[in-house]
Structure formats: C-alpha cells, structure tokens
Design a protein around this motif. Sequence first.
Motif, PDB file in Angstrom:
ATOM      1  N   SER A 222      16.929  42.220  47.306  1.00 45.72           N
ATOM      2  CA  SER A 222      16.622  43.115  46.186  1.00 45.72           C
ATOM      3  C   SER A 222      15.153  43.506  46.178  1.00 45.72           C
ATOM      4  O   SER A 222      14.811  44.667  45.929  1.00 45.72           O
ATOM      5  CB  SER A 222      16.981  42.433  44.859  1.00 45.72           C
ATOM      6  OG  SER A 222      18.362  42.213  44.784  1.00 45.72           O
ATOM      7  N   LEU A 223      14.279  42.539  46.448  1.00 46.74           N
ATOM      8  CA  LEU A 223      12.849  42.829  46.511  1.00 46.74           C
ATOM      9  C   LEU A 223      12.554  43.813  47.640  1.00 46.74           C
ATOM     10  O   LEU A 223      11.805  44.778  47.451  1.00 46.74           O
ATOM     11  CB  LEU A 223      12.047  41.532  46.708  1.00 46.74           C
ATOM     12  CG  LEU A 223      10.530  41.688  46.837  1.00 46.74           C
ATOM     13  CD1 LEU A 223       9.929  42.329  45.592  1.00 46.74           C
ATOM     14  CD2 LEU A 223       9.894  40.318  47.106  1.00 46.74           C
ATOM     15  N   ALA A 224      13.155  43.605  48.799  1.00 43.91           N
ATOM     16  CA  ALA A 224      12.955  44.527  49.925  1.00 43.91           C
ATOM     17  C   ALA A 224      13.445  45.931  49.583  1.00 43.91           C
ATOM     18  O   ALA A 224      12.791  46.922  49.922  1.00 43.91           O
ATOM     19  CB  ALA A 224      13.664  43.997  51.176  1.00 43.91           C
ATOM     20  N   LEU A 225      14.578  46.030  48.901  1.00 41.17           N
ATOM     21  CA  LEU A 225      15.094  47.349  48.502  1.00 41.17           C
ATOM     22  C   LEU A 225      14.164  48.025  47.504  1.00 41.17           C
ATOM     23  O   LEU A 225      13.896  49.225  47.616  1.00 41.17           O
ATOM     24  CB  LEU A 225      16.499  47.219  47.909  1.00 41.17           C
ATOM     25  CG  LEU A 225      17.634  47.114  48.910  1.00 41.17           C
ATOM     26  CD1 LEU A 225      18.920  46.696  48.220  1.00 41.17           C
ATOM     27  CD2 LEU A 225      17.822  48.427  49.653  1.00 41.17           C
ATOM     28  N   ALA A 226      13.643  47.267  46.547  1.00 42.89           N
ATOM     29  CA  ALA A 226      12.713  47.848  45.566  1.00 42.89           C
ATOM     30  C   ALA A 226      11.447  48.338  46.254  1.00 42.89           C
ATOM     31  O   ALA A 226      10.951  49.437  45.974  1.00 42.89           O
ATOM     32  CB  ALA A 226      12.372  46.816  44.488  1.00 42.89           C
ATOM     33  N   LEU A 227      10.917  47.544  47.167  1.00 42.81           N
ATOM     34  CA  LEU A 227       9.711  47.946  47.893  1.00 42.81           C
ATOM     35  C   LEU A 227       9.990  49.123  48.821  1.00 42.81           C
ATOM     36  O   LEU A 227       9.160  50.023  48.956  1.00 42.81           O
ATOM     37  CB  LEU A 227       9.148  46.761  48.677  1.00 42.81           C
ATOM     38  CG  LEU A 227       8.604  45.608  47.827  1.00 42.81           C
ATOM     39  CD1 LEU A 227       8.311  44.401  48.702  1.00 42.81           C
ATOM     40  CD2 LEU A 227       7.379  46.041  47.054  1.00 42.81           C
ATOM     41  N   GLY A 228      11.159  49.124  49.449  1.00 48.48           N
ATOM     42  CA  GLY A 228      11.541  50.243  50.311  1.00 48.48           C
ATOM     43  C   GLY A 228      11.665  51.536  49.526  1.00 48.48           C
ATOM     44  O   GLY A 228      11.209  52.598  49.964  1.00 48.48           O
ATOM     45  N   LEU A 229      12.269  51.451  48.345  1.00 43.37           N
ATOM     46  CA  LEU A 229      12.376  52.630  47.485  1.00 43.37           C
ATOM     47  C   LEU A 229      10.991  53.122  47.086  1.00 43.37           C
ATOM     48  O   LEU A 229      10.717  54.326  47.118  1.00 43.37           O
ATOM     49  CB  LEU A 229      13.208  52.310  46.242  1.00 43.37           C
ATOM     50  CG  LEU A 229      13.358  53.434  45.227  1.00 43.37           C
ATOM     51  CD1 LEU A 229      14.025  54.663  45.846  1.00 43.37           C
ATOM     52  CD2 LEU A 229      14.159  52.945  44.023  1.00 43.37           C
ATOM     53  N   ALA A 230      10.101  52.195  46.724  1.00 47.10           N
ATOM     54  CA  ALA A 230       8.728  52.580  46.369  1.00 47.10           C
ATOM     55  C   ALA A 230       8.028  53.251  47.554  1.00 47.10           C
ATOM     56  O   ALA A 230       7.291  54.229  47.376  1.00 47.10           O
ATOM     57  CB  ALA A 230       7.940  51.367  45.900  1.00 47.10           C
ATOM     58  N   ASP A 231       8.260  52.748  48.764  1.00 51.66           N
ATOM     59  CA  ASP A 231       7.662  53.349  49.960  1.00 51.66           C
ATOM     60  C   ASP A 231       8.160  54.783  50.164  1.00 51.66           C
ATOM     61  O   ASP A 231       7.372  55.679  50.491  1.00 51.66           O
ATOM     62  CB  ASP A 231       7.974  52.508  51.206  1.00 51.66           C
ATOM     63  CG  ASP A 231       7.291  51.157  51.199  1.00 51.66           C
ATOM     64  OD1 ASP A 231       6.307  50.974  50.448  1.00 51.66           O
ATOM     65  OD2 ASP A 231       7.747  50.258  51.947  1.00 51.66           O
ATOM     66  N   ILE A 232       9.452  55.009  49.967  1.00 45.31           N
ATOM     67  CA  ILE A 232      10.030  56.348  50.137  1.00 45.31           C
ATOM     68  C   ILE A 232       9.483  57.296  49.068  1.00 45.31           C
ATOM     69  O   ILE A 232       9.081  58.423  49.370  1.00 45.31           O
ATOM     70  CB  ILE A 232      11.573  56.299  50.076  1.00 45.31           C
ATOM     71  CG1 ILE A 232      12.137  55.518  51.262  1.00 45.31           C
ATOM     72  CG2 ILE A 232      12.173  57.695  49.994  1.00 45.31           C
ATOM     73  CD1 ILE A 232      11.845  56.129  52.618  1.00 45.31           C
TER      74      ILE A 232
END
Length: 165
Positions: free
Chosen positions: A75-85
């Motif tokens: 979940s943390l990786a997905l949140a950070l990935g979304l922020a990166d996009i």
Amino acid sequence: MQLKSYVLAARLEDIVDAANTRLSRMPHHRFTLVHSDDRAARGAKSGLDLKVLDAWNGHKRHTDTLSGGESFYVSLALALGLADIVTAEAGGQALDTLFIDEGFGTLDEDTLHQVLDVLDSLRAHDRTVGLISHLPELRRRITQRLHISKNIDGSTLTHLTEAAE
C-alpha cells in the motif's frame, strides 16, 4: 472492456510501474506488483486487478492474501507510486507531504522498524511524512509530534518535540 476501464487500466499500469520502483527499495525485495486483466463479475474484463509476484516462491497471488506487514509495504509503494505519477504529470510540481493513517498496529516489531526506516529515508529526501497512530513505539521513535486531545469544548493541539520515554 469499456473505454473508461481501458483508460483506467492504462493509468493503473503506470502507477504499478512507479510502485514497483518504490517496492524494490523496500526490505527483502520480495514482491512485485502485477497488473491483471482477470475477469470481473459476470465474466466482464475489468482490467483493474492487481496481483503480487512473490519472489520467494515464484507464484502470483491475490493481494488479499498478504499479511498485515506485507499489505502495508504494498500500500505504501502504491501511494508513493501514485504521488510519483501525479508529480510527473504536474510538470514536476512535487507532492512533498504524505500522511499515513494507522495500519501500524498490524505490523510485527521487526516489520514496524523496517517500515519506519523506509519512512525515515523519505524524510531524508525532503518529503514530509505524517503518521497518524496510537502506538507507543511510534511515540518513542518520532521526535516531532502533534498530540490532539478532544473534549466537550473542542480539540486541543499540542506540539511535542522530544521522544517520549
């Protein structure tokens, strides 16, 4: 597949790629997210499913089979990935703040320390990370805290700058 599902699936692929970059930097390097075109209800293709490839056994599995700690990392990786996009699409306008609400209670002691190390590394790279939690271990480790007390007259905010003993 409906057009809106197709567009969302394409966006999800970008987020998964960015999340996997983040996930690869987390402890154990065990999981890789995989976008799945599995069928949704009544046989419709949704294109919006995620699975995890488990490097320890080489199998893909459903995300709902992850333990609390594993789920937290993903979940943390997905949140950070979304922020990166979002940052990339906003012309480099950085999202410097991330709030995480709970989830820490599902982590065993070792995983909690690993997660906090990952969050410390984010803070070291100029990202503000706000944690919302009731765990005493977090009170000991986090030196800058806001304590919110509720009462009948309203809420009171206190800024604490030392780790509790």
